[in-house]
Design an enzyme around this catalytic site. Sequence first.
Site, mmCIF file in Angstrom:
data_model
loop_
_atom_site.group_PDB
_atom_site.id
_atom_site.type_symbol
_atom_site.label_atom_id
_atom_site.label_comp_id
_atom_site.label_asym_id
_atom_site.label_seq_id
_atom_site.Cartn_x
_atom_site.Cartn_y
_atom_site.Cartn_z
ATOM 1 N N GLY A 1 -2.790 0.802 9.793
ATOM 2 C CA GLY A 1 -1.863 -0.291 10.080
ATOM 3 C C GLY A 1 -0.476 0.178 10.465
ATOM 4 N N ARG B 1 0.826 -1.209 0.000
ATOM 5 C CA ARG B 1 0.000 0.000 0.000
ATOM 6 C C ARG B 1 0.855 1.251 0.000
ATOM 7 N NH1 ARG B 1 -5.638 0.136 1.009
ATOM 8 N NH2 ARG B 1 -6.302 -1.941 0.419
ATOM 9 N N ARG C 1 -6.525 -3.617 14.536
ATOM 10 C CA ARG C 1 -7.214 -3.880 13.285
ATOM 11 C C ARG C 1 -8.068 -5.115 13.534
ATOM 12 N NH1 ARG C 1 -5.021 -6.112 9.730
ATOM 13 N NH2 ARG C 1 -3.062 -6.583 10.736
ATOM 14 N N HIS D 1 7.436 -7.222 8.533
ATOM 15 C CA HIS D 1 6.702 -6.670 9.672
ATOM 16 C C HIS D 1 5.939 -7.731 10.456
ATOM 17 C CE1 HIS D 1 7.262 -2.305 8.847
ATOM 18 N NE2 HIS D 1 7.586 -2.787 7.659
ATOM 19 N N ARG E 1 -9.299 -5.542 5.660
ATOM 20 C CA ARG E 1 -9.427 -6.640 4.698
ATOM 21 C C ARG E 1 -10.866 -7.154 4.613
ATOM 22 N NH1 ARG E 1 -3.957 -9.398 7.168
ATOM 23 N NH2 ARG E 1 -2.834 -7.428 7.110
ATOM 24 N N GLU F 1 2.361 2.323 22.036
ATOM 25 C CA GLU F 1 1.633 3.591 22.075
ATOM 26 C C GLU F 1 0.970 3.792 23.437
ATOM 27 O OE1 GLU F 1 0.603 3.369 17.268
ATOM 28 O OE2 GLU F 1 -0.999 3.093 18.727
ATOM 29 N N TYR G 1 -3.306 -10.194 -3.664
ATOM 30 C CA TYR G 1 -3.521 -9.515 -2.382
ATOM 31 C C TYR G 1 -4.439 -10.312 -1.458
ATOM 32 C CZ TYR G 1 -4.997 -6.054 1.022
ATOM 33 O OH TYR G 1 -5.289 -5.426 2.201
ATOM 34 N N ASP H 1 1.824 -11.961 16.783
ATOM 35 C CA ASP H 1 1.931 -10.611 16.218
ATOM 36 C C ASP H 1 3.407 -10.343 15.942
ATOM 37 O OD1 ASP H 1 1.138 -8.062 15.412
ATOM 38 O OD2 ASP H 1 -0.106 -7.744 17.187
ATOM 39 N N ASP I 1 28.682 -30.147 -9.180
ATOM 40 C CA ASP I 1 28.191 -28.784 -9.427
ATOM 41 C C ASP I 1 27.236 -28.738 -10.603
ATOM 42 O OD1 ASP I 1 30.386 -29.342 -11.301
ATOM 43 O OD2 ASP I 1 29.912 -27.310 -11.994
HETATM 44 P P1 ADQ Z 1 -0.617 -4.250 12.486
HETATM 45 O O1 ADQ Z 1 -1.079 -5.659 12.427
HETATM 46 O O2 ADQ Z 1 -1.454 -3.280 11.787
HETATM 47 O O3 ADQ Z 1 0.865 -4.100 11.980
HETATM 48 P P2 ADQ Z 1 0.123 -2.864 15.070
HETATM 49 O O4 ADQ Z 1 1.573 -2.996 15.208
HETATM 50 O O5 ADQ Z 1 -0.576 -2.990 16.364
HETATM 51 O O6 ADQ Z 1 -0.536 -3.943 14.090
HETATM 52 O O7 ADQ Z 1 -0.179 -1.452 14.453
HETATM 53 C C1 ADQ Z 1 -1.469 -0.981 14.371
HETATM 54 C C2 ADQ Z 1 -1.449 0.531 14.147
HETATM 55 O O8 ADQ Z 1 -2.777 0.915 13.769
HETATM 56 C C3 ADQ Z 1 -1.116 1.295 15.413
HETATM 57 O O9 ADQ Z 1 -0.320 2.401 15.115
HETATM 58 C C4 ADQ Z 1 -2.490 1.732 15.948
HETATM 59 O O10 ADQ Z 1 -2.468 2.960 16.607
HETATM 60 C C5 ADQ Z 1 -3.304 1.853 14.700
HETATM 61 N N1 ADQ Z 1 -4.695 1.518 15.023
HETATM 62 C C6 ADQ Z 1 -5.169 0.346 15.428
HETATM 63 N N2 ADQ Z 1 -6.484 0.424 15.679
HETATM 64 C C7 ADQ Z 1 -6.843 1.689 15.422
HETATM 65 C C8 ADQ Z 1 -8.079 2.400 15.479
HETATM 66 N N3 ADQ Z 1 -9.228 1.821 15.847
HETATM 67 N N4 ADQ Z 1 -8.083 3.667 15.119
HETATM 68 C C9 ADQ Z 1 -6.936 4.255 14.729
HETATM 69 N N5 ADQ Z 1 -5.772 3.649 14.670
HETATM 70 C C10 ADQ Z 1 -5.711 2.377 15.005
HETATM 71 C C11 ADQ Z 1 1.866 -4.951 11.392
HETATM 72 C C12 ADQ Z 1 2.219 -6.168 12.201
HETATM 73 C C13 ADQ Z 1 2.636 -5.772 13.592
HETATM 74 C C14 ADQ Z 1 3.779 -4.783 13.532
HETATM 75 C C15 ADQ Z 1 3.459 -3.646 12.591
HETATM 76 C C16 ADQ Z 1 4.638 -2.754 12.354
HETATM 77 O O11 ADQ Z 1 1.127 -7.087 12.258
HETATM 78 O O12 ADQ Z 1 3.013 -6.905 14.348
HETATM 79 O O13 ADQ Z 1 3.998 -4.251 14.822
HETATM 80 O O14 ADQ Z 1 3.038 -4.128 11.331
HETATM 81 O O15 ADQ Z 1 5.705 -3.474 11.867
#
Ligand code: ADQ
Length: 725
Positions: A32, A13, A268, A166, A306, A375, A88, A367, A672
């Site tokens: 995300g 994305r 998410r 990630h 998704r 955060e 995707y 995860d 080889d």
């Molecule tokens: P994600 O699976 O998307 O990321 P995460 O690391 O928790 O999971 O990041 C989520 C982000 O989305 C956070 O910044 C959070 O603030 C934001 N978010 C979640 N819910 C929200 C809501 N309701 N409103 C607004 N914002 C929201 C993937 C991997 C993770 C890894 C990250 C980064 O699955 O394990 O930590 O990438 O590499």
Amino acid sequence: PAMQQRLVVVSNRLPITVRRSSTGLRVERSSGGLVAAMGPAMEQLGGVWVGWPGARLKPGEERALSEQAQGYALASVDLRDSHVRRYYRGLSNRTIWPLFHSLLDRTDLDRRNWETYEAVNRLFAEVANEVAGPDDLIWIHDYHLLRCADHLRELRPGGRIAFFLHIPFPPFDVYRVMPWYREVLRGLLASDVVGFHSSGYVTNFLDCVERLLGVRVDRQTGQVEHGRRTVEAGAFPLGIDYAPFAQLAEQGPRALEGREQVVLGVDRLDYTKGIPERIRAFERLLEVHRAHRGQVVLLQIAVPSRTKVTEYQSLKREIDELVGRVNGRFGTSYWTPIRYLYRSIPQARLAALYRDASVALVTPLRDGMNLVAKEYVACQVDEPGVLILSRLAGAAETMHEALLVNPYNIDSVADALHRALTMPREERQARLLALQRRERRHDVHQWLRGFLASASSPRDALRPVGSGDFEAWLGAFLAGWNGALFLDFDGTLADLVDHPDAAAMRPEMRAALARCAAREDLDVGIVSGRSLESIRKRVGLEDLIYVGNHGLEMAGPGIASFVHPDTRHFEARAGEIARALAEIDVPGVWVEEKGVSLTLHYRECPPERHDEVAKRGREIIARMGFQPRGAHCAVEARPPIGWDKGQAVLYVLRELHGPGWSEVIRVIYVGDDETDEDAFQALSGLGATFRVGDASRPTRARRRLSGVDAVRVLLEWLADRPRQT
Ligand code: ADQ
């Protein structure tokens, strides 16, 4: 000073998602963790971000899109509907996502999806290659693009390419379920640096690379030997943009009214996040610790994600029902136990919610890292709250002051919740301060600096293979046994050269080979496509077994001289084929006649004509009833006799030690060439097999050796071992 290097980020994305509706284009910030991490970085560093905008753009719209990004350019990859469906929603989100999170039940395997994934990864590589300057660093992100670096490497062999994953990298036993495991590993190894969130994932990756590709790895340094290149795998735990988050929390107005303690979940909407399990744990808390009834609320915020993938649709229904059930069961006219919001929340409001919540309940089933946990910690600027964190999130590797839980164990999560809700202030504060100190220091900027430094610095080559490596690989296998060692000649014992007459072993190699042959506990055989005469003359050592013409002729101590009985039927035909091949009138092309077989050589002809010569050669050979087979800048023509290097080796072993040879002897085979694959297959599970060369071609051999020098080290190690029997 070095050339100014720009950064080109490639991810599925773009940071901005376009939605097309009846009212026109709508542009939103993508959700995300990846965007959360890289967005601020790109604003600061500049460069180009390559990705899919989420919809097909019409001419002129790309420009409008670019205006949305601050301080960097956007380049969009145009995906058709069928791409989105197979690459995707299909392979990325129904195969790799669940598999890499170790959720095998949800993993779907479909070869057509894989083919589209490959094609789309190539497309991303082409766009990236177009926008990147020759010295730019191309940084590919995440599981949608595991094959991208391989295609890029073809386009820019010497370019700098880095990759960051990630999500988790699963353990070997899970990873091997992926039918395309080799292609994916080779895709990652096309980068110079491969980054993961935790050292556990690095270990898993190195395990898979070593066991599935057979390449050499150094666990201490994370280096992988991939042909002539050294690739570095490392842990780069991602952090958040700490200071602005904390500041938002300082400023925001109260976000939660009411006297109840709030337990917060933010995710998410994804089955890896363990939301149903979390709701059940909260329900268990209310069952077991009745004092919390009426006093505590679970606030679950879930961003739609998704939504066109069926698993996500059924998860949404499941959560709706669960929330309804628990609220129906425990709710009263003045208290609703679970508040559930299915939407995205602006960051400032999110920060205030984090601040005001007493407990963050972060319980993914698996995860990669999890940024929500970080955060939450950053936003505790007031009364210190408690973080409950799944042990199965990458974040748990460093955030050990949190209350760590097993998200599958509902009772234990309920107990942790009770402990968090009743924890004395001193303990809350002590835990929090430790967590905050770490996250403040290891924030996203520090992560970025660390990764970029690693990706931009010159690579050290992996230390050359040594006797210790062979001791580790073969020591136990050979201990107390007699051995039999078989080696190909060209490309294994002698470097490949333009003309086969010029191929020769270096003196050290010959000396080591002679010392091996002199051992009483070791049989040594040379297995070649050359004629018996030619190979014996090239090697020039007595006391060896020689196998020529891919096994059709053999001689040596302990075996009766052998010529395959069908050979003479085909000798005349071989001559006819040689004459037909001579008609390929291209300078530098010539035919080597070896009696019953022959080889068409084209190493010395201009490279741009190689394909054409090989194709014509194959056609003539096949038309005249022999079997063509590709070799290094050559096509071999073998008579259609069901006999190959593998059968020849088994024949020699039977001649020397009888049909029960596997009871008395340990076999090693080193080669080889494609024709050595027959021997690797014949010996799979029976012997130790090594293919010389990089991992770009698939092999049935157990391990790879980088080149002729590594073979010499093997011979020296074998020659120097104490007598075994
Ligand atoms: P994600 O699976 O998307 O990321 P995460 O690391 O928790 O999971 O990041 C989520 C982000 O989305 C956070 O910044 C959070 O603030 C934001 N978010 C979640 N819910 C929200 C809501 N309701 N409103 C607004 N914002 C929201 C993937 C991997 C993770 C890894 C990250 C980064 O699955 O394990 O930590 O990438 O590499």
